[in-house]
Design an enzyme around this catalytic site. Structure first.
Site, PDB file in Angstrom:
ATOM      1  N   GLU A 116       0.965  -1.480   0.249  1.00 26.01           N
ATOM      2  CA  GLU A 116      -0.063   0.168   0.214  1.00 26.01           C
ATOM      3  C   GLU A 116       0.684   1.410  -0.302  1.00 26.01           C
ATOM      4  OE1 GLU A 116      -3.386  -2.059   2.885  1.00 26.01           O
ATOM      5  OE2 GLU A 116      -2.095  -0.416   3.788  1.00 26.01           O
ATOM      6  N   CYS A 140       2.756   8.268   2.423  1.00 26.30           N
ATOM      7  CA  CYS A 140       3.625   7.152   2.828  1.00 26.30           C
ATOM      8  C   CYS A 140       3.587   5.826   2.396  1.00 26.30           C
ATOM      9  CB  CYS A 140       2.407   6.645   3.862  1.00 26.30           C
ATOM     10  SG  CYS A 140       2.679   6.198   5.343  1.00 26.30           S
ATOM     11  N   CYS A 147       5.327  -8.008   6.508  1.00 23.36           N
ATOM     12  CA  CYS A 147       6.196  -6.957   7.731  1.00 23.36           C
ATOM     13  C   CYS A 147       6.668  -8.398   8.839  1.00 23.36           C
ATOM     14  CB  CYS A 147       6.203  -5.967   8.387  1.00 23.36           C
ATOM     15  SG  CYS A 147       6.568  -4.996   9.232  1.00 23.36           S
ATOM     16  N   CYS A 151       4.027  -6.291  14.868  1.00 28.33           N
ATOM     17  CA  CYS A 151       4.053  -5.444  16.031  1.00 28.33           C
ATOM     18  C   CYS A 151       1.817  -6.150  16.261  1.00 28.33           C
ATOM     19  CB  CYS A 151       3.717  -4.253  15.820  1.00 28.33           C
ATOM     20  SG  CYS A 151       4.945  -3.611  15.798  1.00 28.33           S
ATOM     21  N   CYS A 154      -1.128  -3.873  15.222  1.00 26.54           N
ATOM     22  CA  CYS A 154      -0.588  -3.907  12.909  1.00 26.54           C
ATOM     23  C   CYS A 154      -1.652  -4.580  11.888  1.00 26.54           C
ATOM     24  CB  CYS A 154       0.795  -3.334  12.883  1.00 26.54           C
ATOM     25  SG  CYS A 154       1.226  -2.828  11.350  1.00 26.54           S
ATOM     26  N   CYS A 369      -1.841   1.804   8.257  1.00 20.85           N
ATOM     27  CA  CYS A 369      -0.891   0.671   8.138  1.00 20.85           C
ATOM     28  C   CYS A 369      -0.927  -0.543   7.663  1.00 20.85           C
ATOM     29  CB  CYS A 369       0.414   0.534   8.693  1.00 20.85           C
ATOM     30  SG  CYS A 369       1.848  -0.760   8.417  1.00 20.85           S
TER      31      CYS A 369
HETATM   32 FE1  SF4 Z   1       5.770  -3.596  10.771  1.00 18.82          FE
HETATM   33 FE2  SF4 Z   1       3.077  -2.548  11.318  1.00 18.82          FE
HETATM   34 FE3  SF4 Z   1       5.350  -3.203  13.496  1.00 18.82          FE
HETATM   35 FE4  SF4 Z   1       5.360  -1.525  11.843  1.00 18.82          FE
HETATM   36  S1  SF4 Z   1       4.122  -1.342  13.062  1.00 18.82           S
HETATM   37  S2  SF4 Z   1       7.684  -2.557  12.236  1.00 18.82           S
HETATM   38  S3  SF4 Z   1       4.574  -2.315   9.919  1.00 18.82           S
HETATM   39  S4  SF4 Z   1       3.860  -4.475  11.957  1.00 18.82           S
END
Ligand code: SF4
Length: 379
Positions: A116, A140, A147, A151, A154, A369
């Site tokens: 994205e 962005c 990823c 996290c 996220c 995100c």
């Molecule tokens: Fe990865 Fe999302 Fe953590 Fe950013 S916030 S490092 S994109 S898991």
């Protein structure tokens, strides 16, 4: 994530020197490389057939030997505040996207090849800009598909890592956002989309050079922000690049215990190690560090958290960005209350810190995100 089944060199991976070397190897005049750079980066034309100062034979040769655009836009959304978001499938090749306000195209391909990028318009005050007064247009962008960090709050990390983007794919996101009707020119770039930029350093560092080069996108390095969850060795290499980009560290917690609960990589890197790497970055570049802190309702948004965060932030030359969490379906965190956000900011201000609350943008188009890809595919 190189294109599958196509090993031709890619235009967006090239510098003027490497492109000239390719051209002379193919029997094309060296100055043609400058002309093609001009078409793509100055005139916004990435179709060799439309490069009218090249002979027909040269156009055919280029189309045959060089890849130009991989961007297959499978969704294009526009929020009421002017934010526009693209879901790109790198396996589909260039796609014409619908005009703003039209329905999104059907979702094609698979989430394993999709990333994205978002264009966020704002006035210099940081407010959403009505069309005529736009002064800043921030891209962005993503550095990876998925990823590896995961996290807990996220959407991007939900399915793990599917691949690294190439330098050209990173640059193309900015180029493509620049082609959106009404955008004209991207003024700022933030690596805050999908992926951990410092887990894909070769691509990200090469892309940074093109973004900041006068022959490329032509941004001032100071208008580019690399946001990392924390890879100290990568931060130090970034500081050695001789490109004074802004470093943003995604802290998101005032101590290691809370950080480990939401960021798996915090098991390997302590806040002390991160602040030490940040201090090194400041020494090398003279650039103040931005500390990013996502406020999760009832979890890390209380005054005692702010007091602890203030002590961390004072260990290095930094300013603080507070981000209100945007809820993601299926994840347990909630958006903080306005009162808690303001109290949190006040504690930090009282401690003498420079702190901003980042405006939430594009909430009506799932602009957090990884959220669009998550919603489109269930990943
Ligand atoms: Fe990865 Fe999302 Fe953590 Fe950013 S916030 S490092 S994109 S898991």
């Amino acid at each position: 994530m190189p294109p599958t089944g196509d090993d031709r060199p890619h235009f967006f991976d090239q510098t003027p020197e490497s492109l000239a070397a390719l051209f002379t190897g193919w029997g094309l005049a060296r100055f043609r490389a400058d002309q093609v750079m001009d078409w793509v980066y100055r005139k916004g034309i990435a179709d060799p057939h439309a490069m009218t100062n090249l002979s027909q034979a040269d156009r055919e040769r280029l189309a045959d030997r060089l890849r130009f655009l991989d961007v297959g836009v499978v969704q294009h959304q526009r929020a009421t505040d002017g934010t526009q978001k693209l879901l790109i499938d790198w396996s589909l090749g260039p796609t014409r996207y619908s005009a703003p306000g039209e329905a999104s195209l059907a979702v094609l391909g698979s989430s394993a090849t999709q990333s994205e990028c978002v264009m966020i318009p704002a006035t210099s005050s940081g407010r959403a800009a009505p069309d005529r007064t736009r002064t800043r247009r921030t891209a962005c962008i993503s550095s990876q598909v998925g990823c590896p960090v995961g996290c807990r709050f996220c959407a991007s990390g939900l399915g793990g890592l599917d691949g690294n983007l190439t330098p050209g794919q990173i640059v193309q996101q900015v180029w493509q956002l620049q082609q959106l009707p009404g955008v004209e020119r991207i003024t700022n770039v933030v690596f805050m989309g999908m992926g951990e930029p410092l887990a894909n350093p070769r691509s990200v560092f090469a892309a940074l050079r093109t973004l900041a080069a006068p022959w490329g996108i032509g941004l001032s390095a100071r208008k580019i922000t690399v946001s990392t969850v924390g890879v100290p060795a990568g931060i130090r290499k970034l500081g050695d690049l001789d490109l004074p980009v802004t470093l943003a560290i995604s802290l998101h917690a005032p101590n290691d215990e809370i950080r480990k609960a939401i960021i798996p990589w915090a098991e390997f890197v302590s806040i002390e190690q991160l602040t030490e790497a940040g201090r090194d970055y400041f020494r090398k570049t003279g650039r103040e560090i931005t500390l990013e802190y996502i406020l999760l309702g009832g979890f890390n948004d209380q005054p005692h958290h702010a007091q602890e965060l203030a002590r961390v932030a004072k260990r290095l030359r930094s300013n603080l960005n507070l981000i209100r969490y945007n809820e993601v379906a299926g994840l347990p965190f909630t958006r903080p209350s306005d009162d808690d956000v303001l109290s949190f900011q006040q504690v930090l201000r009282t401690a003498g810190l420079n702190v901003h609350i980042r405006a939430s943008r594009g909430r009506d188009i799932a602009a957090a995100c990884g959220q669009l890809r998550h919603e489109a595919s269930g990943v």
